[in-house]
Design an enzyme around this catalytic site. Sequence first.
Site, PDB file in Angstrom:
ATOM      1  N   HIS A  26       0.810  -1.222   0.000  1.00 15.77           N
ATOM      2  CA  HIS A  26       0.000   0.000   0.000  1.00 15.77           C
ATOM      3  C   HIS A  26       0.844   1.274   0.000  1.00 15.77           C
ATOM      4  O   HIS A  26       0.783   2.064   0.928  1.00 15.77           O
ATOM      5  CB  HIS A  26      -1.034   0.149   1.120  1.00 15.77           C
ATOM      6  CG  HIS A  26      -1.381  -0.983   2.007  1.00 15.77           C
ATOM      7  ND1 HIS A  26      -1.217  -0.956   3.332  1.00 15.77           N
ATOM      8  CD2 HIS A  26      -1.959  -2.169   1.734  1.00 15.77           C
ATOM      9  CE1 HIS A  26      -1.676  -2.068   3.870  1.00 15.77           C
ATOM     10  NE2 HIS A  26      -2.116  -2.823   2.909  1.00 15.77           N
ATOM     11  N   HIS A  79      -5.036 -11.451  13.196  1.00 16.47           N
ATOM     12  CA  HIS A  79      -5.257 -10.265  12.347  1.00 16.47           C
ATOM     13  C   HIS A  79      -5.886 -10.712  11.039  1.00 16.47           C
ATOM     14  O   HIS A  79      -5.407 -11.653  10.406  1.00 16.47           O
ATOM     15  CB  HIS A  79      -3.897  -9.584  12.110  1.00 16.47           C
ATOM     16  CG  HIS A  79      -3.946  -8.316  11.325  1.00 16.47           C
ATOM     17  ND1 HIS A  79      -5.088  -7.552  11.168  1.00 16.47           N
ATOM     18  CD2 HIS A  79      -2.973  -7.658  10.628  1.00 16.47           C
ATOM     19  CE1 HIS A  79      -4.805  -6.492  10.429  1.00 16.47           C
ATOM     20  NE2 HIS A  79      -3.537  -6.540  10.079  1.00 16.47           N
ATOM     21  N   GLU A  81      -6.236  -8.951   8.157  1.00 11.84           N
ATOM     22  CA  GLU A  81      -5.788  -8.426   6.858  1.00 11.84           C
ATOM     23  C   GLU A  81      -5.307  -9.586   5.985  1.00 11.84           C
ATOM     24  O   GLU A  81      -4.742 -10.567   6.474  1.00 11.84           O
ATOM     25  CB  GLU A  81      -4.705  -7.351   7.020  1.00 11.84           C
ATOM     26  CG  GLU A  81      -4.502  -6.605   5.709  1.00 11.84           C
ATOM     27  CD  GLU A  81      -3.725  -5.290   5.806  1.00 11.84           C
ATOM     28  OE1 GLU A  81      -3.206  -4.944   6.880  1.00 11.84           O
ATOM     29  OE2 GLU A  81      -3.646  -4.606   4.756  1.00 11.84           O
ATOM     30  N   ASP A  83      -2.962 -10.420   4.107  1.00 14.06           N
ATOM     31  CA  ASP A  83      -1.622 -11.024   4.095  1.00 14.06           C
ATOM     32  C   ASP A  83      -1.485 -12.110   5.169  1.00 14.06           C
ATOM     33  O   ASP A  83      -0.522 -12.875   5.153  1.00 14.06           O
ATOM     34  CB  ASP A  83      -0.508  -9.962   4.214  1.00 14.06           C
ATOM     35  CG  ASP A  83      -0.764  -8.897   5.254  1.00 14.06           C
ATOM     36  OD1 ASP A  83      -1.910  -8.749   5.703  1.00 14.06           O
ATOM     37  OD2 ASP A  83       0.184  -8.195   5.622  1.00 14.06           O
ATOM     38  N   HIS A 144      -2.943  -3.744  13.864  1.00 13.50           N
ATOM     39  CA  HIS A 144      -3.012  -2.684  12.871  1.00 13.50           C
ATOM     40  C   HIS A 144      -4.438  -2.345  12.448  1.00 13.50           C
ATOM     41  O   HIS A 144      -4.703  -1.293  11.849  1.00 13.50           O
ATOM     42  CB  HIS A 144      -2.158  -3.149  11.675  1.00 13.50           C
ATOM     43  CG  HIS A 144      -2.332  -2.468  10.391  1.00 13.50           C
ATOM     44  ND1 HIS A 144      -2.459  -3.116   9.193  1.00 13.50           N
ATOM     45  CD2 HIS A 144      -2.386  -1.139  10.089  1.00 13.50           C
ATOM     46  CE1 HIS A 144      -2.567  -2.266   8.213  1.00 13.50           C
ATOM     47  NE2 HIS A 144      -2.528  -1.063   8.715  1.00 13.50           N
ATOM     48  N   ASP A 163       1.071  -7.684  13.285  1.00 18.12           N
ATOM     49  CA  ASP A 163       1.834  -6.611  12.619  1.00 18.12           C
ATOM     50  C   ASP A 163       2.771  -5.863  13.581  1.00 18.12           C
ATOM     51  O   ASP A 163       3.763  -5.260  13.145  1.00 18.12           O
ATOM     52  CB  ASP A 163       0.878  -5.594  11.989  1.00 18.12           C
ATOM     53  CG  ASP A 163       0.289  -6.071  10.665  1.00 18.12           C
ATOM     54  OD1 ASP A 163       0.751  -7.093  10.128  1.00 18.12           O
ATOM     55  OD2 ASP A 163      -0.649  -5.416  10.181  1.00 18.12           O
ATOM     56  N   TYR A 191       8.742   0.265   8.923  1.00 17.75           N
ATOM     57  CA  TYR A 191       7.436  -0.385   9.083  1.00 17.75           C
ATOM     58  C   TYR A 191       6.544   0.454  10.007  1.00 17.75           C
ATOM     59  O   TYR A 191       5.373   0.701   9.718  1.00 17.75           O
ATOM     60  CB  TYR A 191       7.626  -1.799   9.652  1.00 17.75           C
ATOM     61  CG  TYR A 191       6.348  -2.599   9.608  1.00 17.75           C
ATOM     62  CD1 TYR A 191       6.026  -3.368   8.499  1.00 17.75           C
ATOM     63  CD2 TYR A 191       5.447  -2.561  10.670  1.00 17.75           C
ATOM     64  CE1 TYR A 191       4.832  -4.077   8.444  1.00 17.75           C
ATOM     65  CE2 TYR A 191       4.258  -3.262  10.622  1.00 17.75           C
ATOM     66  CZ  TYR A 191       3.963  -4.019   9.514  1.00 17.75           C
ATOM     67  OH  TYR A 191       2.779  -4.708   9.461  1.00 17.75           O
ATOM     68  N   HIS A 224       5.512 -10.344  10.346  1.00 18.96           N
ATOM     69  CA  HIS A 224       6.426  -9.967   9.257  1.00 18.96           C
ATOM     70  C   HIS A 224       7.834  -9.830   9.831  1.00 18.96           C
ATOM     71  O   HIS A 224       8.009  -9.246  10.902  1.00 18.96           O
ATOM     72  CB  HIS A 224       6.068  -8.601   8.655  1.00 18.96           C
ATOM     73  CG  HIS A 224       4.698  -8.527   8.052  1.00 18.96           C
ATOM     74  ND1 HIS A 224       4.358  -9.130   6.875  1.00 18.96           N
ATOM     75  CD2 HIS A 224       3.588  -7.873   8.468  1.00 18.96           C
ATOM     76  CE1 HIS A 224       3.098  -8.872   6.587  1.00 18.96           C
ATOM     77  NE2 HIS A 224       2.596  -8.114   7.543  1.00 18.96           N
TER      78      HIS A 224
END
Length: 396
Positions: A26, A79, A81, A83, A144, A163, A191, A224
């Site tokens: 993004h 989470h 999201e 990913d 996040h 995240d 990040y 990550h």
Amino acid sequence: MKAQAVKLNDRVYWVGAIDWGMKEFHGYETQGSTYNAYLIIADKITLIDTVRADFADEMLARIASVVDPSKIDYIISNHTEMDHSSALPKVLEIIKPEKLFASKEGVKALNEHFKLPIEVTPVGDSKLDLGGAHLSFIETRMIHWPESMFTYFEEDGILFSQDGFGMHLASSERFDDEIDFGRLKYEAAKYYANILNPFSNLVAKLLEKLGKLNLDIKMIAPDHGPVWRSHISDTLSWYGAWSDPKRTAKALIVYDTMWHSTEKLAVAISEGMLAGGAKPRIMPLTAFHASDIVTELLDSGALVVGCPTFNGGVLPSVAAFMQYIKGLKFRHMLGAAFGSYGWSPAVVKQLNEQFEAMRIELAGEGVQAKFVPDDAALEQAYNLGFSIAGKLKNNS
Ligand code: FEO
């Protein structure tokens, strides 16, 4: 495919995937990333988070290097999201777990994203017994996303932080102490600046909450980048500093230029800052990506933006940069504008208005010069830099 899990300890494994080719997340320029998932071997075998859909086979292969994936009893989604969740529909078909857990908001978000073949079990700030291993869930709203949560493995002291404390970095190394410390800090900062900065007030509250819980953290395992096992206090203290930024003597000068007139003003501002005792850093948009510039903003006291007037407004590159920092809610630093124009000056006023709309305090009226800056305009630019340096000195 053949892929190995990586041992975190005797009963916890990294079973994620490495995305070597991801260049952008993004708007954030990356050099690949990892989507981390973790396997806990207990009476109830548990998978924490999954990966991006196109990496599902890699994750399943890593799991299979430890245990048959169909033996997994529980999946925890920290989470929603994509990913970390878009592999879920495929993974659920293969694993057929007894239960899938998520926060209360996570239950809604998962069902809004996917048609899942299992009911999602909601958890709050609560505990789960895996048989000889106990997990506690910690809601981490907006870190996040609204549904985000951390999972803490009590006996082994591992904080699965999705995240939080992550970084986009593709590497063969799985632990923080295997990566150059400077790179580690830069990628963690990048990040934070590009993903978590808008939620800094909540990050500060989360750090306070973690402090009160008095956890004995031996590892932080994010979704990550590397697992933290040697630099846990460093990463916690970096988050403390980034979530409460100060106006330091560092000042960024960011611009684009058509015929080098705006660039001449940038250099004059920098000279004035140096003379006044500040630490300017010139970051033209032609040479630096916005995501690297905002990383430097985390510990800067001022942001000075320059642009020539172009068709009555700012250049598209500068407009995109201003939009980017607006979304990331950087507010702690002073702002100022400068730029050249041909016949109708517009940019300095427009940039000043944008700074004000972002609730960034203006350091001055700004400087503008017709066509090519003459000595008087260069002196004004120098004086703007000098005066910003003085303000930063008074602040620090
Ligand atoms: Fe890595 Fe908010 O997803």
